[in-house]
Design a protein around this motif. Structure first.
Motif, PDB file in Angstrom:
ATOM      1  N   LEU A  93      27.909   8.698  64.472  1.00 31.45           N
ATOM      2  CA  LEU A  93      28.400   7.457  65.071  1.00 31.45           C
ATOM      3  C   LEU A  93      29.284   7.724  66.283  1.00 31.45           C
ATOM      4  O   LEU A  93      29.438   6.870  67.144  1.00 31.45           O
ATOM      5  CB  LEU A  93      29.175   6.637  64.033  1.00 31.45           C
ATOM      6  N   GLY A  94      29.874   8.918  66.343  1.00 30.76           N
ATOM      7  CA  GLY A  94      30.755   9.277  67.444  1.00 30.76           C
ATOM      8  C   GLY A  94      30.071  10.044  68.556  1.00 30.76           C
ATOM      9  O   GLY A  94      30.708  10.809  69.273  1.00 30.76           O
ATOM     10  N   THR A  95      28.766   9.831  68.731  1.00 29.87           N
ATOM     11  CA  THR A  95      28.009  10.545  69.761  1.00 29.87           C
ATOM     12  C   THR A  95      28.654  10.418  71.139  1.00 29.87           C
ATOM     13  O   THR A  95      28.681  11.362  71.905  1.00 29.87           O
ATOM     14  CB  THR A  95      26.551  10.032  69.815  1.00 29.87           C
ATOM     15  N   ALA A  96      29.182   9.263  71.461  1.00 29.75           N
ATOM     16  CA  ALA A  96      29.808   9.060  72.772  1.00 29.75           C
ATOM     17  C   ALA A  96      31.066   9.912  72.942  1.00 29.75           C
ATOM     18  O   ALA A  96      31.457  10.226  74.058  1.00 29.75           O
ATOM     19  CB  ALA A  96      30.142   7.590  72.962  1.00 29.75           C
ATOM     20  N   LEU A  97      31.687  10.294  71.832  1.00 29.98           N
ATOM     21  CA  LEU A  97      32.921  11.083  71.895  1.00 29.98           C
ATOM     22  C   LEU A  97      32.668  12.581  71.941  1.00 29.98           C
ATOM     23  O   LEU A  97      33.402  13.320  72.584  1.00 29.98           O
ATOM     24  CB  LEU A  97      33.795  10.775  70.673  1.00 29.98           C
ATOM     25  N   SER A  98      31.649  13.045  71.226  1.00 33.04           N
ATOM     26  CA  SER A  98      31.449  14.487  71.072  1.00 33.04           C
ATOM     27  C   SER A  98      29.974  14.846  71.172  1.00 33.04           C
ATOM     28  O   SER A  98      29.156  14.332  70.419  1.00 33.04           O
ATOM     29  CB  SER A  98      31.977  14.953  69.721  1.00 33.04           C
ATOM     30  N   LYS A  99      29.680  15.741  72.079  1.00 32.32           N
ATOM     31  CA  LYS A  99      28.303  16.212  72.252  1.00 32.32           C
ATOM     32  C   LYS A  99      27.991  17.398  71.352  1.00 32.32           C
ATOM     33  O   LYS A  99      26.836  17.728  71.144  1.00 32.32           O
ATOM     34  CB  LYS A  99      28.041  16.587  73.713  1.00 32.32           C
ATOM     35  N   GLU A 100      29.018  18.050  70.861  1.00 35.02           N
ATOM     36  CA  GLU A 100      28.836  19.169  69.946  1.00 35.02           C
ATOM     37  C   GLU A 100      29.650  18.910  68.690  1.00 35.02           C
ATOM     38  O   GLU A 100      30.809  18.518  68.770  1.00 35.02           O
ATOM     39  CB  GLU A 100      29.272  20.480  70.600  1.00 35.02           C
ATOM     40  N   VAL A 101      29.010  19.118  67.543  1.00 30.93           N
ATOM     41  CA  VAL A 101      29.666  18.926  66.258  1.00 30.93           C
ATOM     42  C   VAL A 101      29.573  20.232  65.487  1.00 30.93           C
ATOM     43  O   VAL A 101      28.477  20.737  65.239  1.00 30.93           O
ATOM     44  CB  VAL A 101      29.006  17.785  65.444  1.00 30.93           C
ATOM     45  N   ILE A 102      30.717  20.771  65.131  1.00 27.35           N
ATOM     46  CA  ILE A 102      30.764  22.048  64.425  1.00 27.35           C
ATOM     47  C   ILE A 102      31.181  21.795  62.995  1.00 27.35           C
ATOM     48  O   ILE A 102      32.249  21.238  62.740  1.00 27.35           O
ATOM     49  CB  ILE A 102      31.736  23.009  65.127  1.00 27.35           C
ATOM     50  N   CYS A 103      30.328  22.194  62.074  1.00 26.72           N
ATOM     51  CA  CYS A 103      30.579  22.010  60.648  1.00 26.72           C
ATOM     52  C   CYS A 103      31.158  23.285  60.059  1.00 26.72           C
ATOM     53  O   CYS A 103      30.550  24.356  60.171  1.00 26.72           O
ATOM     54  CB  CYS A 103      29.276  21.666  59.920  1.00 26.72           C
ATOM     55  N   ILE A 104      32.321  23.160  59.457  1.00 22.21           N
ATOM     56  CA  ILE A 104      32.962  24.264  58.740  1.00 22.21           C
ATOM     57  C   ILE A 104      33.194  23.770  57.312  1.00 22.21           C
ATOM     58  O   ILE A 104      34.304  23.436  56.928  1.00 22.21           O
ATOM     59  CB  ILE A 104      34.289  24.685  59.414  1.00 22.21           C
ATOM     60  N   PRO A 105      32.117  23.680  56.541  1.00 21.65           N
ATOM     61  CA  PRO A 105      32.204  23.109  55.200  1.00 21.65           C
ATOM     62  C   PRO A 105      32.362  24.172  54.127  1.00 21.65           C
ATOM     63  O   PRO A 105      32.365  25.371  54.413  1.00 21.65           O
ATOM     64  CB  PRO A 105      30.842  22.425  55.053  1.00 21.65           C
ATOM     65  N   LYS A 106      32.470  23.731  52.885  1.00 22.97           N
ATOM     66  CA  LYS A 106      32.476  24.672  51.768  1.00 22.97           C
ATOM     67  C   LYS A 106      31.041  25.015  51.366  1.00 22.97           C
ATOM     68  O   LYS A 106      30.793  26.040  50.765  1.00 22.97           O
ATOM     69  CB  LYS A 106      33.264  24.126  50.584  1.00 22.97           C
TER      70      LYS A 106
END
Length: 121
Positions: A93-106
């Motif tokens: 939903l935040g595509t307009a805010l961030s072009k890259e999304v980095i997942c640091i999950p468990k």
């Protein structure tokens, strides 16, 4: 960092804390989806990058207040999510805010990739 998928010009990556810290110099306007179990390590090693190249932090936490209190002095969009699935939905939903999304999950890389694929199909 490993690229998982590209959704509407938004790239999703799987990463460890150390891998993302190494990449901060090339990142701009990115979002971090991070499990609360990695938050202290992330803040200790790369907390000064929040607000520079990281402009959105989505924390996966069962105890939202405790996790968010660790970030009370940062000037970025802070979002709490109850699960990785919810965090990914919020990032999309935040595509307009961030072009890259980095997942640091468990969760491991394969599980994260599967969750993202299910959400976009």
């Amino acid at each position: 960092m490993k690229e998982l998928i590209n959704i509407l010009d938004q790239k999703f990556y799987y990463s460890t804390v150390d891998q993302v810290i190494e990449q901060f110099t090339r990142l701009e306007r990115c979002a971090i989806i991070i499990d609360e179990s990695h938050l202290d390590e992330f803040l200790a090693k790369g907390g000064d990058s929040i607000g520079k190249c990281v402009d959105q932090v989505i924390i996966i936490s069962k105890n939202v207040n405790a996790a968010l209190s660790k970030l009370k002095n940062v000037s970025v969009l802070l979002i709490a999510a109850g699960s990785l699935e919810e965090g990914v939905r919020l990032a999309i939903l935040g595509t307009a805010l961030s072009k890259e999304v980095i997942c640091i999950p468990k969760e491991d890389e394969k599980t994260v990739g599967g969750i993202i694929e299910v959400l976009v199909t």
